[in-house]
Design a protein around this motif. Structure first.
Motif, PDB file in Angstrom:
ATOM      1  N   SER A 114       0.948  -1.183   0.016  1.00  0.00           N
ATOM      2  CA  SER A 114       0.103   0.023   0.030  1.00  0.00           C
ATOM      3  C   SER A 114       0.860   1.057  -0.040  1.00  0.00           C
ATOM      4  O   SER A 114       2.109   1.106   0.307  1.00  0.00           O
ATOM      5  N   ARG A 115       0.376   2.499  -0.192  1.00  0.00           N
ATOM      6  CA  ARG A 115       1.108   3.582  -0.188  1.00  0.00           C
ATOM      7  C   ARG A 115       1.686   3.777   1.089  1.00  0.00           C
ATOM      8  O   ARG A 115       2.888   4.305   1.057  1.00  0.00           O
ATOM      9  N   LEU A 116       0.979   3.435   2.241  1.00  0.00           N
ATOM     10  CA  LEU A 116       1.608   3.907   3.668  1.00  0.00           C
ATOM     11  C   LEU A 116       2.704   2.860   3.704  1.00  0.00           C
ATOM     12  O   LEU A 116       3.655   3.301   4.354  1.00  0.00           O
ATOM     13  N   ALA A 117       2.593   1.771   3.542  1.00  0.00           N
ATOM     14  CA  ALA A 117       3.603   0.724   3.669  1.00  0.00           C
ATOM     15  C   ALA A 117       4.971   0.906   2.673  1.00  0.00           C
ATOM     16  O   ALA A 117       5.961   0.904   3.273  1.00  0.00           O
ATOM     17  N   ARG A 157       8.847  12.231  12.283  1.00  0.00           N
ATOM     18  CA  ARG A 157       9.065  12.031  10.760  1.00  0.00           C
ATOM     19  C   ARG A 157       7.893  11.026  10.513  1.00  0.00           C
ATOM     20  O   ARG A 157       7.374  11.175   9.471  1.00  0.00           O
ATOM     21  N   LEU A 158       7.369  10.198  11.631  1.00  0.00           N
ATOM     22  CA  LEU A 158       6.273   9.342  11.158  1.00  0.00           C
ATOM     23  C   LEU A 158       4.946  10.316  10.849  1.00  0.00           C
ATOM     24  O   LEU A 158       4.137  10.189  10.161  1.00  0.00           O
ATOM     25  N   GLU A 186      -5.732   4.672  10.926  1.00  0.00           N
ATOM     26  CA  GLU A 186      -4.336   4.416  10.759  1.00  0.00           C
ATOM     27  C   GLU A 186      -3.649   3.947  11.964  1.00  0.00           C
ATOM     28  O   GLU A 186      -3.726   4.425  13.134  1.00  0.00           O
ATOM     29  N   ILE A 187      -2.717   3.128  11.771  1.00  0.00           N
ATOM     30  CA  ILE A 187      -2.034   2.653  12.942  1.00  0.00           C
ATOM     31  C   ILE A 187      -0.404   2.130  12.529  1.00  0.00           C
ATOM     32  O   ILE A 187      -0.231   2.030  11.315  1.00  0.00           O
ATOM     33  N   ALA A 188       0.387   2.424  13.526  1.00  0.00           N
ATOM     34  CA  ALA A 188       1.739   2.105  13.190  1.00  0.00           C
ATOM     35  C   ALA A 188       2.391   1.847  14.466  1.00  0.00           C
ATOM     36  O   ALA A 188       2.128   2.224  15.471  1.00  0.00           O
ATOM     37  N   ILE A 189       3.483   0.846  14.262  1.00  0.00           N
ATOM     38  CA  ILE A 189       4.414   0.476  15.267  1.00  0.00           C
ATOM     39  C   ILE A 189       5.840   0.957  15.159  1.00  0.00           C
ATOM     40  O   ILE A 189       6.207   0.808  13.905  1.00  0.00           O
ATOM     41  N   TYR A 190       6.172   1.802  15.956  1.00  0.00           N
ATOM     42  CA  TYR A 190       7.698   2.556  15.396  1.00  0.00           C
ATOM     43  C   TYR A 190       8.474   2.836  16.903  1.00  0.00           C
ATOM     44  O   TYR A 190       8.358   2.597  17.940  1.00  0.00           O
ATOM     45  N   GLY A 219      11.620   3.789   6.135  1.00  0.00           N
ATOM     46  CA  GLY A 219      11.992   2.816   7.104  1.00  0.00           C
ATOM     47  C   GLY A 219      11.728   3.470   8.632  1.00  0.00           C
ATOM     48  O   GLY A 219      12.465   3.226   9.588  1.00  0.00           O
ATOM     49  N   LEU A 220      10.355   3.955   8.778  1.00  0.00           N
ATOM     50  CA  LEU A 220      10.085   4.389  10.186  1.00  0.00           C
ATOM     51  C   LEU A 220       9.359   3.661  11.088  1.00  0.00           C
ATOM     52  O   LEU A 220       9.115   3.886  12.105  1.00  0.00           O
TER      53      LEU A 220
END
Length: 337
Positions: free
Chosen positions: A186-189, A230-231, A219-223, A197-198
């Protein structure tokens, strides 16, 4: 096949003659309390509860009220096995129950067995469906410290006023598939995980009710906590790019093929079919609904998908929460992609 009847008879016995053993209740209660205590410092749990309170502000006492960890712990501590027995006696019965069986069996024999086991098991009180409300929730942005946690968690959500049987929802499903549903392409991935690499994992999601105009975009992210600035920038830029320039025909064609193939694979799962069949009883639908929805998706143009994204997704309405050990991991400076 040969175990279906004895299994159903065992299930009927468990449901109609529950033990509610006090010692087992206490053990389960302690396990649940331990899990809740762990949620106090878990970034994902904190983020989920925070966002739920923002976008689903049902009043206290409502079944869908979003409890804090402290409230959940207090409720659980106050619960007794006698409370459970009373609730079961007052509410549980087979009048409004649904059963779905998928596999090699005789429909007539299972129907007869179900009537034998559950036909006289009446619900003490009438069933009333919980209506899901659409809340026009104001935007909020929270950053919460979770000391000594290696990973941070990002969760953002916006309520959208749509049902899952509309052309707009079909267009949103495709838009979400391109934007962030696929964890790899996907675009986010591609932007956040592969190019910059965030994030260890990033996705978006779309959901809607079948009987109420109440949906949600997420929207979710683990970082790594040091990537927080930057995210934020990357999420904002990718969403702005979609709303400004839209998706391409090539992206829609690829997403449509992937989504249809995914649906086909899901229908090969007995468990997924059983769950779908029981859900259809409540909504009054049959498998024809799924077929018609797929036709709706197949008929979508890229203009339809882009228009739906602009109509429903508004950055000024998106609430977000970031939970992590930001104090020990100062954010890196943002950079242009």
């Amino acid at each position: 096949h040969e175990n279906l009847e004895p299994t159903l008879r065992l299930v009927a016995r468990i449901l109609k003659e529950p033990a509610f053993d006090a010692k087992e209740f206490d053990l389960l209660k302690q396990e649940e309390l331990s899990g809740l205590e762990q949620q106090r410092s878990d970034p994902q749990s904190i983020a989920v509860r925070t966002i739920q309170k923002k976008i689903s502000p049902y009043p206290k006492g409502h079944p869908m009220y979003a409890e804090s960890v402290d409230e959940s712990i207090a409720s659980l501590k106050a619960a007794t096995v006698e409370d459970v027995k009373k609730f079961y006696t007052d509410f549980v019965g087979g009048t409004y129950g649904d059963i779905a069986v998928v596999g090699d069996f005789s429909r007539d024999s299972v129907t007869a067995l179900t009537k034998e086991l559950f036909g006289s098991w009446k619900s003490p009180k009438p069933f009333s469906r919980l209506v899901r409300r659409y809340y026009d929730a104001p935007q909020s942005n929270d950053k919460i410290e979770a000391p000594d946690k290696a990973n941070a968690f990002y969760w953002a959500a916006e309520n959208i006023k749509v049902r899952d049987d509309s052309k707009d929802y079909a267009a949103l499903v495709m838009a979400n598939y391109i934007f962030g549903a696929d964890p790899l392409s996907s675009r986010l991935a591609v932007r956040i995980r592969q190019k910059d690499g965030l994030s260890y994992g990033v996705q978006s999601g779309i959901g809607a009710q079948s009987l109420d105009s109440a949906g949600v975009f997420q929207e979710i992210a683990i970082y790594n906590p040091e990537n927080v600035a930057r995210l934020e920038t990357a999420f904002g830029e990718e969403l702005d790019r979609v709303l400004k320039d839209g998706f391409t025909q090539e992206e829609l064609d690829k997403a449509r093929r992937g989504w249809l193939q995914q649906n086909l694979q899901t229908r090969s799962s007995d468990a997924a079919l059983a769950a779908k069949f029981t859900a259809q009883v409540t909504t009054g639908r049959m498998m024809a609904f799924d077929a018609n929805f797929e036709k709706m998706v197949q008929a979508l143009t890229v203009a339809d998908v882009n228009a739906a994204m602009k109509k429903y997704i508004n950055p000024a309405k998106i609430s977000s929460v970031e939970v992590g050990d930001f104090a020990k991991h100062p954010p890196k400076a943002t950079v242009k992609p």
